[in-house]
Design a protein around this motif. Structure first.
Motif, PDB file in Angstrom:
ATOM      1  N   UNK A   1       0.796  -1.222   0.000  1.00 26.26           N
ATOM      2  CA  UNK A   1       0.000   0.000   0.000  1.00 26.26           C
ATOM      3  C   UNK A   1       0.831   1.276   0.000  1.00 26.26           C
ATOM      4  N   UNK A   2       2.100   1.187   0.429  1.00 20.39           N
ATOM      5  CA  UNK A   2       2.949   2.370   0.524  1.00 20.39           C
ATOM      6  C   UNK A   2       3.922   2.517  -0.640  1.00 20.39           C
TER       7      UNK A   2
ATOM      8  N   UNK B   1       2.899  10.980  -5.263  1.00 15.55           N
ATOM      9  CA  UNK B   1       2.852  12.404  -4.999  1.00 15.55           C
ATOM     10  C   UNK B   1       4.058  13.130  -5.556  1.00 15.55           C
ATOM     11  N   UNK B   2       4.255  14.347  -5.065  1.00 12.10           N
ATOM     12  CA  UNK B   2       5.385  15.165  -5.521  1.00 12.10           C
ATOM     13  C   UNK B   2       5.834  16.056  -4.371  1.00 12.10           C
ATOM     14  N   UNK B   3       7.058  16.523  -4.456  1.00 10.93           N
ATOM     15  CA  UNK B   3       7.586  17.411  -3.425  1.00 10.93           C
ATOM     16  C   UNK B   3       7.645  16.754  -2.065  1.00 10.93           C
ATOM     17  N   UNK B   4       7.098  17.455  -1.063  1.00 13.78           N
ATOM     18  CA  UNK B   4       7.138  16.953   0.307  1.00 13.78           C
ATOM     19  C   UNK B   4       6.333  15.667   0.459  1.00 13.78           C
ATOM     20  N   UNK B   5       5.187  15.574  -0.218  1.00 15.02           N
ATOM     21  CA  UNK B   5       4.372  14.372  -0.130  1.00 15.02           C
ATOM     22  C   UNK B   5       5.116  13.156  -0.672  1.00 15.02           C
ATOM     23  N   UNK B   6       5.849  13.362  -1.760  1.00 13.31           N
ATOM     24  CA  UNK B   6       6.608  12.256  -2.335  1.00 13.31           C
ATOM     25  C   UNK B   6       7.732  11.826  -1.394  1.00 13.31           C
TER      26      UNK B   6
ATOM     27  N   UNK C   1       6.133   9.892   1.423  1.00 14.03           N
ATOM     28  CA  UNK C   1       5.694   8.598   0.919  1.00 14.03           C
ATOM     29  C   UNK C   1       6.874   7.652   0.727  1.00 14.03           C
ATOM     30  N   UNK C   2       8.012   8.190   0.262  1.00 15.61           N
ATOM     31  CA  UNK C   2       9.194   7.361   0.074  1.00 15.61           C
ATOM     32  C   UNK C   2       9.699   6.820   1.409  1.00 15.61           C
ATOM     33  N   UNK C   3       9.681   7.663   2.443  1.00 13.71           N
ATOM     34  CA  UNK C   3      10.152   7.216   3.752  1.00 13.71           C
ATOM     35  C   UNK C   3       9.193   6.217   4.387  1.00 13.71           C
TER      36      UNK C   3
END
Length: 226
Positions: free
Chosen positions: A71-72, A77-82, A85-87
């Motif tokens: 699910x992760x 997303x992009x910027x801070x959301x990305x 999400x990566x972490x």
């Protein structure tokens, strides 16, 4: 047969039980101690059982982390959301790696705990595996620290968090408390025990319970297995 000097139930290494000739040499200096290995068959049997349970738990955790990673990952997303999400994706993947390495670690412990034989190769391997597992754990903690200590500390994020807290404090019907009170009443009144007793009369095993709702574990060609 395993030589007596390699049987952990007979010999405690690293300062444990020694033979009489060696014990007499050190009796004047300090009492014997049991520090790491040995302790008797009962001690080893207990360690063996708990280690096997540890393997089972880590297999379950591995499945849960892999399912959570679905699910992760991949990050969205992009910027801070990305970045967040990566972490979060890294948290699940690193946790899965930690569980996998922990399974290997416990298996290496089983090699000497459940066989009653000193296996230095397994002990050495368990140390190396534990180091790798701790590195994966550090990766998990690092991603969590980034989300909590960097992203969550930014002013805009702080405002959003406070808004969420305000929304959570709005009074709502507490269905959970009602269900807890109802469950407590069923236990106190004895109804819960009577229902369990009735289930034991109706079904001879857990497999029969699942079969009654359409899941036959003994049926290899069942549709739910496909």
């Amino acid at each position: 047969l395993i030589p007596d000097e390699r049987r952990l139930s007979e010999t405690s290494y690293f300062g444990g039980h020694q033979d009489e000739s060696n014990a007499s040499k050190f009796s004047e200096h300090a009492p014997s101690r049991r520090l790491l290995l040995g302790g008797g068959k009962g001690s080893l049997a207990t360690q063996c059982a708990t280690t096997i349970i540890g393997v089972e738990w880590n297999i379950a955790y591995l499945a849960l982390h892999i399912n959570a990673a679905k699910g992760q990952c991949p990050p969205r997303g992009f910027g801070l959301l990305e970045s967040v999400s990566r972490n979060l994706c890294n948290v699940d993947i690193s946790s899965a790696i930690t569980s996998f390495l922990s399974i290997i670690l416990y298996v290496e412990w089983i090699v000497w705990q459940c066989t009653d034989e000193l296996n230095l190769a397994a002990l050495c391997g368990s140390g190396a595996t534990a180091m790798l597992a701790s590195m994966a754990g550090i990766s998990t903690a690092a991603s969590g620290m980034y989300a909590a200590c960097d992203v969550a500390q930014r002013p805009l994020i702080g405002v959003l968090i406070r808004i969420v807290h305000l929304v959570e404090n709005v009074p709502t019907p507490n269905f959970g408390r009602r269900l807890v009170e109802e469950a407590r009443e069923r236990v106190v009144s004895g109804l819960f025990e009577r229902e369990i007793a009735q289930l034991k009369q109706d079904y001879q095993s857990p497999e029969e319970v699942f079969r009654s709702i359409g899941y036959d574990f003994k049926s290899v060609g069942a549709a739910w297995r496909q």
